[in-house]
Design an enzyme around this catalytic site. Structure first.
Site, PDB file in Angstrom:
ATOM      1  CD  GLU A  93      34.455  31.451  54.248  1.00  0.00           C
ATOM      2  OE1 GLU A  93      35.085  32.139  53.441  1.00  0.00           O
ATOM      3  OE2 GLU A  93      34.510  30.204  54.260  1.00  0.00           O
ATOM      4  CD1 TRP A 111      38.866  31.523  54.263  1.00  0.00           C
ATOM      5  CD2 TRP A 111      40.523  32.128  52.878  1.00  0.00           C
ATOM      6  NE1 TRP A 111      39.503  30.382  53.839  1.00  0.00           N
ATOM      7  CE2 TRP A 111      40.519  30.726  52.984  1.00  0.00           C
ATOM      8  CE3 TRP A 111      41.479  32.728  52.066  1.00  0.00           C
ATOM      9  CZ2 TRP A 111      41.429  29.921  52.299  1.00  0.00           C
ATOM     10  CZ3 TRP A 111      42.394  31.919  51.385  1.00  0.00           C
ATOM     11  CH2 TRP A 111      42.369  30.541  51.503  1.00  0.00           C
ATOM     12  CD1 TRP A 139      48.252  35.961  30.884  1.00  0.00           C
ATOM     13  CD2 TRP A 139      46.649  34.442  31.167  1.00  0.00           C
ATOM     14  NE1 TRP A 139      48.277  35.551  32.209  1.00  0.00           N
ATOM     15  CE2 TRP A 139      47.299  34.622  32.400  1.00  0.00           C
ATOM     16  CE3 TRP A 139      45.596  33.526  31.104  1.00  0.00           C
ATOM     17  CZ2 TRP A 139      46.951  33.928  33.561  1.00  0.00           C
ATOM     18  CZ3 TRP A 139      45.247  32.828  32.253  1.00  0.00           C
ATOM     19  CH2 TRP A 139      45.919  33.032  33.466  1.00  0.00           C
ATOM     20  CG  ASN A 160      33.123  32.336  47.922  1.00  0.00           C
ATOM     21  OD1 ASN A 160      33.965  33.092  47.442  1.00  0.00           O
ATOM     22  ND2 ASN A 160      33.435  31.146  48.426  1.00  0.00           N
ATOM     23  CD1 TRP A 220      46.151  36.128  36.717  1.00  0.00           C
ATOM     24  CD2 TRP A 220      45.405  37.758  38.055  1.00  0.00           C
ATOM     25  NE1 TRP A 220      47.243  36.785  37.240  1.00  0.00           N
ATOM     26  CE2 TRP A 220      46.822  37.788  38.068  1.00  0.00           C
ATOM     27  CE3 TRP A 220      44.726  38.686  38.827  1.00  0.00           C
ATOM     28  CZ2 TRP A 220      47.554  38.709  38.828  1.00  0.00           C
ATOM     29  CZ3 TRP A 220      45.453  39.604  39.583  1.00  0.00           C
ATOM     30  CH2 TRP A 220      46.844  39.607  39.580  1.00  0.00           C
ATOM     31  CD1 TRP A 245      39.384  38.636  40.899  1.00  0.00           C
ATOM     32  CD2 TRP A 245      39.532  37.156  39.226  1.00  0.00           C
ATOM     33  NE1 TRP A 245      38.186  38.635  40.227  1.00  0.00           N
ATOM     34  CE2 TRP A 245      38.251  37.736  39.199  1.00  0.00           C
ATOM     35  CE3 TRP A 245      39.851  36.195  38.273  1.00  0.00           C
ATOM     36  CZ2 TRP A 245      37.285  37.373  38.232  1.00  0.00           C
ATOM     37  CZ3 TRP A 245      38.895  35.845  37.317  1.00  0.00           C
ATOM     38  CH2 TRP A 245      37.636  36.430  37.307  1.00  0.00           C
TER      39      TRP A 245
HETATM   40  C1  FAD Z   1      37.294  35.733  42.160  1.00  0.00           C
HETATM   41  C2  FAD Z   1      36.785  36.227  43.504  1.00  0.00           C
HETATM   42  C3  FAD Z   1      36.746  37.593  43.760  1.00  0.00           C
HETATM   43  C4  FAD Z   1      36.292  38.074  45.012  1.00  0.00           C
HETATM   44  N1  FAD Z   1      36.253  39.421  45.243  1.00  0.00           N
HETATM   45  C5  FAD Z   1      35.843  39.885  46.461  1.00  0.00           C
HETATM   46  C6  FAD Z   1      35.790  41.281  46.734  1.00  0.00           C
HETATM   47  O1  FAD Z   1      36.132  42.126  45.906  1.00  0.00           O
HETATM   48  N2  FAD Z   1      35.343  41.673  47.963  1.00  0.00           N
HETATM   49  C7  FAD Z   1      34.964  40.783  48.917  1.00  0.00           C
HETATM   50  O2  FAD Z   1      34.560  41.194  50.018  1.00  0.00           O
HETATM   51  N3  FAD Z   1      35.044  39.452  48.691  1.00  0.00           N
HETATM   52  C8  FAD Z   1      35.448  38.972  47.498  1.00  0.00           C
HETATM   53  N4  FAD Z   1      35.490  37.616  47.264  1.00  0.00           N
HETATM   54  C9  FAD Z   1      35.262  36.696  48.401  1.00  0.00           C
HETATM   55  C10 FAD Z   1      33.819  36.197  48.596  1.00  0.00           C
HETATM   56  O3  FAD Z   1      33.295  35.711  47.393  1.00  0.00           O
HETATM   57  C11 FAD Z   1      32.872  37.265  49.143  1.00  0.00           C
HETATM   58  O4  FAD Z   1      33.444  37.884  50.266  1.00  0.00           O
HETATM   59  C12 FAD Z   1      31.550  36.627  49.587  1.00  0.00           C
HETATM   60  O5  FAD Z   1      30.946  35.960  48.504  1.00  0.00           O
HETATM   61  C13 FAD Z   1      30.641  37.701  50.129  1.00  0.00           C
HETATM   62  O6  FAD Z   1      29.387  37.168  50.445  1.00  0.00           O
HETATM   63  P1  FAD Z   1      28.877  37.116  51.953  1.00  0.00           P
HETATM   64  O7  FAD Z   1      29.039  38.436  52.587  1.00  0.00           O
HETATM   65  O8  FAD Z   1      27.513  36.516  51.924  1.00  0.00           O
HETATM   66  O9  FAD Z   1      29.919  36.109  52.580  1.00  0.00           O
HETATM   67  P2  FAD Z   1      29.851  35.160  53.861  1.00  0.00           P
HETATM   68  O10 FAD Z   1      29.965  33.757  53.351  1.00  0.00           O
HETATM   69  O11 FAD Z   1      28.705  35.472  54.723  1.00  0.00           O
HETATM   70  O12 FAD Z   1      31.234  35.481  54.601  1.00  0.00           O
HETATM   71  C14 FAD Z   1      31.336  36.507  55.602  1.00  0.00           C
HETATM   72  C15 FAD Z   1      32.385  37.521  55.210  1.00  0.00           C
HETATM   73  O13 FAD Z   1      33.672  36.928  55.146  1.00  0.00           O
HETATM   74  C16 FAD Z   1      34.441  37.533  54.098  1.00  0.00           C
HETATM   75  N5  FAD Z   1      34.777  36.506  53.109  1.00  0.00           N
HETATM   76  C17 FAD Z   1      34.050  35.413  52.781  1.00  0.00           C
HETATM   77  N6  FAD Z   1      34.707  34.661  51.887  1.00  0.00           N
HETATM   78  C18 FAD Z   1      35.865  35.296  51.634  1.00  0.00           C
HETATM   79  C19 FAD Z   1      36.983  35.018  50.796  1.00  0.00           C
HETATM   80  N7  FAD Z   1      37.052  33.909  50.057  1.00  0.00           N
HETATM   81  N8  FAD Z   1      38.007  35.893  50.772  1.00  0.00           N
HETATM   82  C20 FAD Z   1      37.986  37.021  51.532  1.00  0.00           C
HETATM   83  N9  FAD Z   1      36.955  37.333  52.357  1.00  0.00           N
HETATM   84  C21 FAD Z   1      35.916  36.483  52.401  1.00  0.00           C
HETATM   85  C22 FAD Z   1      33.564  38.615  53.469  1.00  0.00           C
HETATM   86  O14 FAD Z   1      33.874  39.860  54.073  1.00  0.00           O
HETATM   87  C23 FAD Z   1      32.160  38.148  53.846  1.00  0.00           C
HETATM   88  O15 FAD Z   1      31.224  39.203  53.909  1.00  0.00           O
HETATM   89  C24 FAD Z   1      35.903  37.134  46.010  1.00  0.00           C
HETATM   90  C25 FAD Z   1      35.947  35.769  45.725  1.00  0.00           C
HETATM   91  C26 FAD Z   1      36.368  35.314  44.480  1.00  0.00           C
HETATM   92  C27 FAD Z   1      36.397  33.834  44.201  1.00  0.00           C
END
Ligand code: FAD
Length: 473
Positions: free
Chosen positions: A270, A273, A301, A336, A354, A377
Site C-alpha cells: 500500500e 501504491w 457525463w 479504502n 470523477w 479517482w
Molecule cells: C477515490 C479514492 C480517493 C483516495 N484519495 C486519497 C487521498 O486523497 N489521500 C490518501 O492518502 N489516500 C487516498 N486514497 C487511498 C486510500 O483509500 C487511503 O490511503 C487509505 O484508505 C488510508 O487509510 P489507512 O491509512 O488506514 O491505509 P492503510 O491501509 O493502513 O495503508 C497504509 C498507507 O498506504 C497508503 N495507501 C493505502 N492505499 C492506497 C492507495 N490505494 N493509493 C495510494 N496510497 C495508498 C496511504 O498512505 C496509507 O496511509 C484514495 C482512494 C480512493 C479509492
C-alpha cells in the site's frame, strides 16, 4: 555573525527523518524554520476545509516541538515568490533548504523562484521513498502499471533508512511571524470539526503513536482484515503521511521490524501504491484535471446537482454509500474499500464526472493528497493508468454483504437502519413491509428511496461507455 540558513517546511511537518532539516543543521549555520501559506499561486490547489483544520493543529504541534529546541517556527502568508526573497533579505540568509515539491503547481512556482532567488535553494526528498526520476522502466520511461513498478521498487532500491532528530538545532534570531490563530484555518460558525477533533491528534507524536499501535496490534492480520470497514484493520496513518508528520521510510522500516508475514508485505505494498501515485503525478502533471486515457474526455457525463448533493450528504438511499459519505463528513476519513464503492457509485451509477468526486474528497478528507486522490479517482473511473476497467461496475449491495456482513458499519453511520437484519440493512427497499415497520423504517421518510435503480444505472453507464469506445475507434 554567521549567516543563517532558512529551513522552508511545506509538507514535511516533522523533525524526525527530515532530510531538509538534517541538511540545514549539517550546514553548521543557525537555522530559521519557516512555513509559508501560499494559496494564491495560479493553479494552486488550495487546501480544503478538512486539510486546513489539520494544518492548523499540525503547525501548532510542530511549532511546539521546535520551540523546545529553541528554534521558533516563523509563519508567513503569501506567494512563495514574494515571501522567500523577503525572508532572505530580512534574515540575511545564505541559503534555503526545503523538500522537493510534488504538486505540479508548486514544482512550477519553485522552479521560477529558484531562478530569481539571490541565494541557493537546496531541495531534498522528504515526501516519498523514491524520487520521481529514480524508478524507470528498462526502456528508460516512467511506469504506467503498478505491479512492475512495485517490483522495480522492491528489487532495485533499498529505501534510505530513517534518520533520528538532530540532537541540537542552533537557532538564529527570528524575523517577525504571523500568528497561527489569525490565519482562520479552523472553522468558526458553524463549527463542523467536532468529529475531526474526536478522532485525530495531528502532529508528529500522534503519527508515531498511530504507527506504533498499528504495527503492534494489527499489521500481522492486515491481509485478512483490511477490507472490512466495520473493523479497525488498517493503520489510519494516511493524514500523517500526507502532511509529512511521519516519513514513508519510517513507516516502511517499522513494518519490516514488525515481522515478515503476509500482513507486512501487503501493507508495504500500500505504501508502494502511494509511491506509484506520486510517480504518476510526477510524470503527468495534468493528472488532477484530465483523464490519462484521452478518449475518456468524450464520456457523456450527466449534470445533476441534486444527485451530487445527495451523494455528498450521504442521502442516496444506498446504505453502504451513505455510510461512507457520512463517515467522511464526520471524521474527515473513509475506509479504502468504501472509498472505492462510493467513487464507483458516483461515476458509474450516477454517471457524474470523477472530478466532482475528487473535489469533494479534496475538501473533506484530512488525508487529501493531490497524487493519491487524483490517481485513485482516475483508477475507479477507468480512465487512469492501470485502472479498473470502466465496465466492471461494483454492485454496492453485494459489496456491503461481502465486506460488511454483520452490517456493523452501516449501523454505525446510518443508525436509522440499525434495527433491520444485516442482509436487509444493505438493501432496505428489498425488505418486506412488515420487517421495515418493525425496524421503524419508512422509506422516503426516515431513509431515502434509492436515488437510482441499480440495474438501470448500470445499464446507463455501460451505454455511456459505448460513446468512449466509439470515439477511440
Ligand atoms: C477515490 C479514492 C480517493 C483516495 N484519495 C486519497 C487521498 O486523497 N489521500 C490518501 O492518502 N489516500 C487516498 N486514497 C487511498 C486510500 O483509500 C487511503 O490511503 C487509505 O484508505 C488510508 O487509510 P489507512 O491509512 O488506514 O491505509 P492503510 O491501509 O493502513 O495503508 C497504509 C498507507 O498506504 C497508503 N495507501 C493505502 N492505499 C492506497 C492507495 N490505494 N493509493 C495510494 N496510497 C495508498 C496511504 O498512505 C496509507 O496511509 C484514495 C482512494 C480512493 C479509492
Amino acid at each position: 555573525m554567521t549567516q543563517p540558513t532558512i529551513l522552508w517546511l511545506r509538507r514535511e511537518l516533522r523533525l524526525r527523518d527530515n532530510a531538509a532539516l538534517l541538511a540545514a543543521v549539517a550546514s553548521g549555520r543557525p537555522v530559521v524554520p519557516v512555513f509559508v501559506l501560499d494559496e494564491d499561486t495560479p493553479g494552486a490547489w488550495a487546501p480544503g476545509g478538512a486539510s486546513r483544520w489539520w494544518l492548523h493543529d499540525s503547525l501548532a504541534s510542530l511549532a511546539a516541538d521546535l520551540a523546545t529546541r529553541g528554534a521558533p517556527l516563523v509563519l508567513r502568508r503569501g506567494l512563495f515568490a514574494d515571501e522567500l526573497p523577503q525572508l532572505v533579505a530580512e534574515t540575511d540568509a545564505a541559503e534555503i533548504h526545503a523538500g522537493i515539491p510534488t504538486e505540479p503547481w508548486a514544482r512550477e512556482a519553485i522552479a521560477r523562484l529558484t531562478r530569481t532567488l539571490s541565494v541557493p535553494l537546496h531541495l531534498h526528498r522528504t515526501a516519498t521513498l523514491f524520487g520521481g526520476e529514480e524508478i524507470r522502466t528498462q526502456a528508460g520511461g516512467p511506469y504506467g502499471v503498478f505491479t512492475p513498478f512495485s517490483r522495480a521498487c522492491r528489487a532495485n532500491l533499498t529505501p534510505a533508512r530513517p534518520h533520528a532528530v538532530p540532537a541540537q538545532i542552533a537557532a538564529a534570531p527570528a524575523p517577525p511571524s504571523d500568528r497561527l490563530e489569525d490565519w482562520g484555518l479552523l472553522p468558526t460558525r458553524p463549527d463542523w470539526a467536532a468529529g475531526l477533533r474526536e478522532n485525530w491528534t495531528p502532529g508528529e507524536d500522534g503519527a508515531r503513536r498511530t504507527l506504533a499501535a498499528f504495527t503492534k496490534n494489527a499489521i500481522a492480520s492486515y491481509d485478512k482484515t483490511r477490507n472490512f470497514p466495520g473493523r479497525p484493520g488498517t493503520s489510519a496513518l494516511s493524514p500523517y503521511l500526507a502532511f509529512g508528520e511521519i516519513s514513508a521510510a519510517t513507516a516502511w522500516y517499522a513494518a519490516s521490524l514488525a515481522g515478515e508475514g503476509r500482513g507486512v508485505e501487503i501493507w508495504q505494498n500500500e505504501l508502494l501504491w502511494r509511491e506509484f501515485s506520486a510517480h504518476l503525478l510526477w510524470h503527468n502533471p495534468a493528472l488532477p484535471e484530465a483523464p490519462l486515457r484521452p478518449e475518456y474526455a468524450a464520456m457523456p457525463w450527466r449534470k445533476d446537482p441534486a444527485g451530487l448533493a445527495a451523494w455528498q450528504r450521504g442521502q442516496t438511499g444506498i446504505p453502504i454509500v451513505d455510510a461512507g459519505m457520512r463517515q467522511l463528513w464526520h471524521t474527515g476519513w473513509m475506509h479504502n474499500r468504501v472509498r472505492m464503492i462510493v467513487a464507483s457509485f458516483l461515476v458509474k451509477h450516477l454517471l457524474l464526472p470523477w472530478q466532482d468526486g475528487e473535489k469533494w474528497f479534496w475538501d473533506t478528507l484530512v488525508d487529501a493528497d493531490l497524487a493519491s486522490n487524483s490517481a485513485q479517482w482516475q483508477w475507479v473511473a477507468g480512465c487512469g493508468a492501470d485502472a479498473a476497467p470502466y465496465f466492471r461496475i461494483f454492485n454496492p449491495v453485494l459489496q456491503g454483504w461481502k465486506f460488511d456482513p454483520e452490517g456493523d458499519y452501516v449501523a454505525r453511520w446510518v443508525p436509522e437502519l440499525a434495527q433491520l437484519p444485516p442482509k436487509e440493512r444493505q438493501a432496505p427497499w428489498e425488505a418486506p413491509d412488515m420487517l421495515l415497520r418493525s425496524a421503524g423504517v419508512v422509506l422516503g421518510t426516515t431513509y431515502p428511496h434509492p436515488l437510482v435503480d441499480l440495474a438501470a444505472g448500470r445499464a446507463r453507464a455501460l451505454a455511456a461507455l459505448e460513446t468512449v469506445t466509439a470515439s477511440k475507434a
